[in-house]
Design an enzyme around this catalytic site. Structure first.
Site, mmCIF file in Angstrom:
data_model
loop_
_atom_site.group_PDB
_atom_site.id
_atom_site.type_symbol
_atom_site.label_atom_id
_atom_site.label_comp_id
_atom_site.label_asym_id
_atom_site.label_seq_id
_atom_site.Cartn_x
_atom_site.Cartn_y
_atom_site.Cartn_z
ATOM 1 N N HIS A 31 0.951 -1.130 0.031
ATOM 2 C CA HIS A 31 -0.024 -0.158 -0.078
ATOM 3 C C HIS A 31 0.823 1.233 -0.010
ATOM 4 O O HIS A 31 1.970 1.244 0.513
ATOM 5 C CB HIS A 31 -0.773 -0.052 1.195
ATOM 6 C CG HIS A 31 -2.017 0.743 1.214
ATOM 7 N ND1 HIS A 31 -2.040 2.343 1.406
ATOM 8 C CD2 HIS A 31 -3.221 0.612 0.770
ATOM 9 C CE1 HIS A 31 -3.290 2.710 1.059
ATOM 10 N NE2 HIS A 31 -4.186 1.607 0.688
ATOM 11 N N ASP A 49 -7.725 -5.493 -0.088
ATOM 12 C CA ASP A 49 -8.301 -6.418 -1.059
ATOM 13 C C ASP A 49 -7.887 -8.079 -0.656
ATOM 14 O O ASP A 49 -8.215 -8.781 -1.586
ATOM 15 C CB ASP A 49 -7.871 -6.013 -2.613
ATOM 16 C CG ASP A 49 -8.367 -4.740 -3.159
ATOM 17 O OD1 ASP A 49 -7.601 -3.868 -3.477
ATOM 18 O OD2 ASP A 49 -9.669 -4.658 -2.891
HETATM 19 C C1 SDX Z 1 -6.416 -0.388 -2.834
HETATM 20 O O1 SDX Z 1 -4.416 4.162 -2.118
HETATM 21 C C2 SDX Z 1 -5.513 3.739 -1.655
HETATM 22 O O2 SDX Z 1 -5.856 4.032 -0.500
HETATM 23 C C3 SDX Z 1 -6.121 2.499 -2.159
HETATM 24 C C4 SDX Z 1 -7.074 1.390 -1.471
HETATM 25 C C5 SDX Z 1 -8.478 2.131 -1.204
HETATM 26 O O3 SDX Z 1 -8.952 1.863 -0.077
HETATM 27 O O4 SDX Z 1 -8.524 3.381 -2.141
HETATM 28 O O5 SDX Z 1 -6.541 1.125 -0.114
HETATM 29 C C6 SDX Z 1 -7.453 0.150 -2.165
HETATM 30 O O6 SDX Z 1 -6.310 -0.032 -4.255
HETATM 31 C C7 SDX Z 1 -5.580 -1.434 -2.298
HETATM 32 C C8 SDX Z 1 -4.049 -1.767 -3.124
HETATM 33 C C9 SDX Z 1 -4.700 -2.928 -4.180
HETATM 34 N N1 SDX Z 1 -3.748 -3.006 -5.133
HETATM 35 C C10 SDX Z 1 -2.700 -4.377 -4.900
HETATM 36 O O7 SDX Z 1 -2.955 -5.168 -4.054
HETATM 37 C C11 SDX Z 1 -1.911 -4.567 -5.901
HETATM 38 C C12 SDX Z 1 -0.646 -5.055 -5.437
HETATM 39 N N2 SDX Z 1 0.019 -3.823 -4.608
HETATM 40 C C13 SDX Z 1 0.950 -3.072 -5.209
HETATM 41 O O8 SDX Z 1 0.896 -2.983 -6.753
HETATM 42 C C14 SDX Z 1 1.508 -1.820 -4.630
HETATM 43 O O9 SDX Z 1 1.787 -2.275 -3.289
HETATM 44 C C15 SDX Z 1 0.443 -0.770 -4.745
HETATM 45 C C16 SDX Z 1 0.136 -0.205 -6.009
HETATM 46 C C17 SDX Z 1 -0.792 -0.943 -3.965
HETATM 47 C C18 SDX Z 1 1.334 0.441 -4.047
HETATM 48 O O10 SDX Z 1 2.491 0.722 -4.774
HETATM 49 P P1 SDX Z 1 3.443 1.971 -4.413
HETATM 50 O O11 SDX Z 1 3.073 2.598 -3.275
HETATM 51 O O12 SDX Z 1 3.550 2.664 -5.653
HETATM 52 O O13 SDX Z 1 4.703 0.977 -4.078
HETATM 53 P P2 SDX Z 1 5.680 0.607 -5.211
HETATM 54 O O14 SDX Z 1 5.325 -0.134 -6.393
HETATM 55 O O15 SDX Z 1 6.482 1.858 -5.450
HETATM 56 O O16 SDX Z 1 6.662 -0.431 -4.431
HETATM 57 C C19 SDX Z 1 7.476 -0.048 -3.409
HETATM 58 C C20 SDX Z 1 8.447 -1.637 -3.077
HETATM 59 C C21 SDX Z 1 8.981 -1.921 -4.212
HETATM 60 O O17 SDX Z 1 10.131 -2.709 -4.034
HETATM 61 P P3 SDX Z 1 11.547 -2.041 -4.702
HETATM 62 O O18 SDX Z 1 11.407 -1.881 -6.105
HETATM 63 O O19 SDX Z 1 11.605 -0.660 -3.907
HETATM 64 O O20 SDX Z 1 12.491 -3.210 -4.226
HETATM 65 O O21 SDX Z 1 7.483 -2.398 -2.586
HETATM 66 C C22 SDX Z 1 7.459 -3.487 -3.547
HETATM 67 C C23 SDX Z 1 7.988 -3.201 -5.010
HETATM 68 O O22 SDX Z 1 8.323 -3.874 -5.666
HETATM 69 N N3 SDX Z 1 6.072 -3.789 -3.576
HETATM 70 C C24 SDX Z 1 5.758 -5.116 -3.679
HETATM 71 C C25 SDX Z 1 4.420 -4.994 -3.652
HETATM 72 N N4 SDX Z 1 3.812 -3.885 -3.224
HETATM 73 C C26 SDX Z 1 4.956 -3.136 -3.446
HETATM 74 N N5 SDX Z 1 6.398 -6.173 -3.845
HETATM 75 C C27 SDX Z 1 5.459 -7.363 -3.939
HETATM 76 N N6 SDX Z 1 4.151 -7.357 -3.835
HETATM 77 C C28 SDX Z 1 3.534 -6.301 -3.663
HETATM 78 N N7 SDX Z 1 2.303 -6.248 -3.635
#
Ligand code: SDX
Length: 378
Positions: free
Chosen positions: A261, A315
């Site tokens: 998140h 989710d």
């Molecule tokens: C919702 O914003 C809200 O409030 C949304 C929500 C709401 O109520 O409206 O809460 C609802 O959308 C929840 C999120 C649902 N999405 C997912 O579950 C999809 C999987 N999650 C990721 O795509 C991600 O965590 C996000 C999109 C939710 C957040 O992405 P960020 O903040 O842009 O984080 P990032 O992609 O920059 O990642 C930072 C690091 C990375 O590692 P490094 O490159 O720094 O080594 O964390 C890692 C990412 O690879 N990472 C994950 C991960 N999420 C982040 N690694 C593995 N699995 C994941 N899910």
């Protein structure tokens, strides 16, 4: 005027001032108008919570009765919208059907009268009342059935589950579904709410605002993740496979759906409540083997990615609750939209009161003074 440094995804950049909800991502706190989500989940209903979000205070008993009555009265959708939905392809995703039908509401009600409180209330009631009916109508029509009429003797959540299944739901199931709606109603400046505010800032009609937000919510990185989680658990197939699945995903730097998140760096407080709701559903309606896989996946990811603040988000467990309710997987995100309409409408009201169009700047990375090359010479 100082120009802020560019931040991809506007990470950490305040895009609005708002008093609607608050998140503390380090401590896992979520408040709606200052009330903790745990208290609202325990004591409130979705419609009462929607009133709180939209009008900024808990309604009196009379205000709540009147609001519930107005929403109940407006549940039916225009037959011309129902006929339009009949022409949608059965193979279409319900989020696309919802976006189209939400926008179509504007064809009937979009005369803009944003300074008129009666127009504002009418739009709030109509959208909260008709979105569930449209989701259920598309579900029945794509199965080749005629949509059922809303039942005035059922409350908001029980009526939706009835319209979806054509059977009156178990009271515990209806109550748990209503709590799920409360949990999904609002969440500060998430992508779909930001989309709603940008659209609202042009002073267009609220139906276009909701249609814009629905389109944003559908993506797998946002509201679409709940549907992906079930597919992931099915792909893992057993608790024994969790380790190898996770290794493979991490090696490919693939995101694990339902985890991570932008704000929460601990377990999403909504995920904690949804996990308990899932266990209540299993106690009463039978177990789901995917729950064991989910719990093991949560444990394994905490071990591997906990240091990065990657924990379950809203989710991760919601789909297991909806599955047990018999809700089709591709309706999980439309259900998220039914709830989030409350938050989008609260932000719509707040944005039009601010009356300032969103128009950010950019960091230009292109060329200048490029001369035109005639096509014959390219
Ligand atoms: C919702 O914003 C809200 O409030 C949304 C929500 C709401 O109520 O409206 O809460 C609802 O959308 C929840 C999120 C649902 N999405 C997912 O579950 C999809 C999987 N999650 C990721 O795509 C991600 O965590 C996000 C999109 C939710 C957040 O992405 P960020 O903040 O842009 O984080 P990032 O992609 O920059 O990642 C930072 C690091 C990375 O590692 P490094 O490159 O720094 O080594 O964390 C890692 C990412 O690879 N990472 C994950 C991960 N999420 C982040 N690694 C593995 N699995 C994941 N899910």
């Amino acid at each position: 005027m100082s120009v802020c440094e560019f931040k991809p995804g506007l990470e950490g950049i305040p895009a609005a001032q708002s008093s609607i909800s608050f998140v503390n991502g380090q401590e896992g706190i979520l408040e709606y108008r200052g009330l903790r989500i745990e208290d609202l989940a325990e004591n409130s209903t979705f419609l009462e919570t929607a009133y709180l979000l939209i009008w900024g205070k808990l309604p009196t008993k009379d205000e709540l009765i009147e609001f519930e009555h107005e929403v109940r009265y407006h549940r039916r959708i225009k037959y011309r919208i129902r006929d339009m939905m009949k022409s949608f392809p059965e193979s279409g995703h319900p989020m696309d059907a919802l976006q189209a039908s939400a926008a179509a509401l504007g064809l009937f009600y979009s005369r803009r009268d944003l300074d008129n409180p009666a127009y504002i209330r009418d739009a709030v009631v109509r959208l909260l009342a008709t979105i569930p009916t449209m989701v259920a109508a598309f579900q029945l029509m794509r199965k080749g059935n005629d949509p059922v009429r809303p039942r005035d003797d059922l409350d908001y959540s029980a009526n939706f589950l009835y319209m979806l299944s054509e059977r009156e739901p178990d009271p515990l199931m209806a109550r748990i579904f209503d709590v799920c709606l409360t949990l999904h109603a609002e969440h500060t400046m998430n992508a779909s709410t930001f989309s709603a505010r940008v659209t609202a800032s042009t002073l267009t009609d609220p139906y276009a605002v909701v249609a814009s937000a629905v389109g944003t919510l559908g993506g797998p990185l946002h509201g679409g993740a709940n549907e992906e989680v079930i597919g992931m658990l099915e792909e893992i197939g057993s608790v024994e496979n969790v380790g190898s699945y996770l290794e493979d995903r991490l090696q490919r730097k693939a995101k694990i759906m339902g985890f991570g998140h932008r704000v929460y760096k601990v377990k999403d407080p909504r995920a904690t409540i949804l996990q308990k709701l899932a266990e209540q559903m299993f106690d009463k309606f039978g177990y789901d083997k995917y729950y064991d896989i989910a719990v093991e996946l949560e444990r394994a990811i905490a071990e591997k990615l906990g240091h990065k603040g990657i924990y379950p988000n809203v989710d991760f467990y919601s789909g297991l609750v909806y599955r047990k309710m018999g809700i089709p997987t591709d309706l999980f995100t439309p259900v998220f939209a039914i709830a989030r309409v409350a938050g989008w409408l609260a932000h719509w009201k707040e944005q039009i009161a601010e009356n300032r169009i969103f128009r950010p700047t950019q960091v230009y990375t292109g060329h200048h003074d490029v001369s035109y090359t005639p096509v014959e010479q390219r």
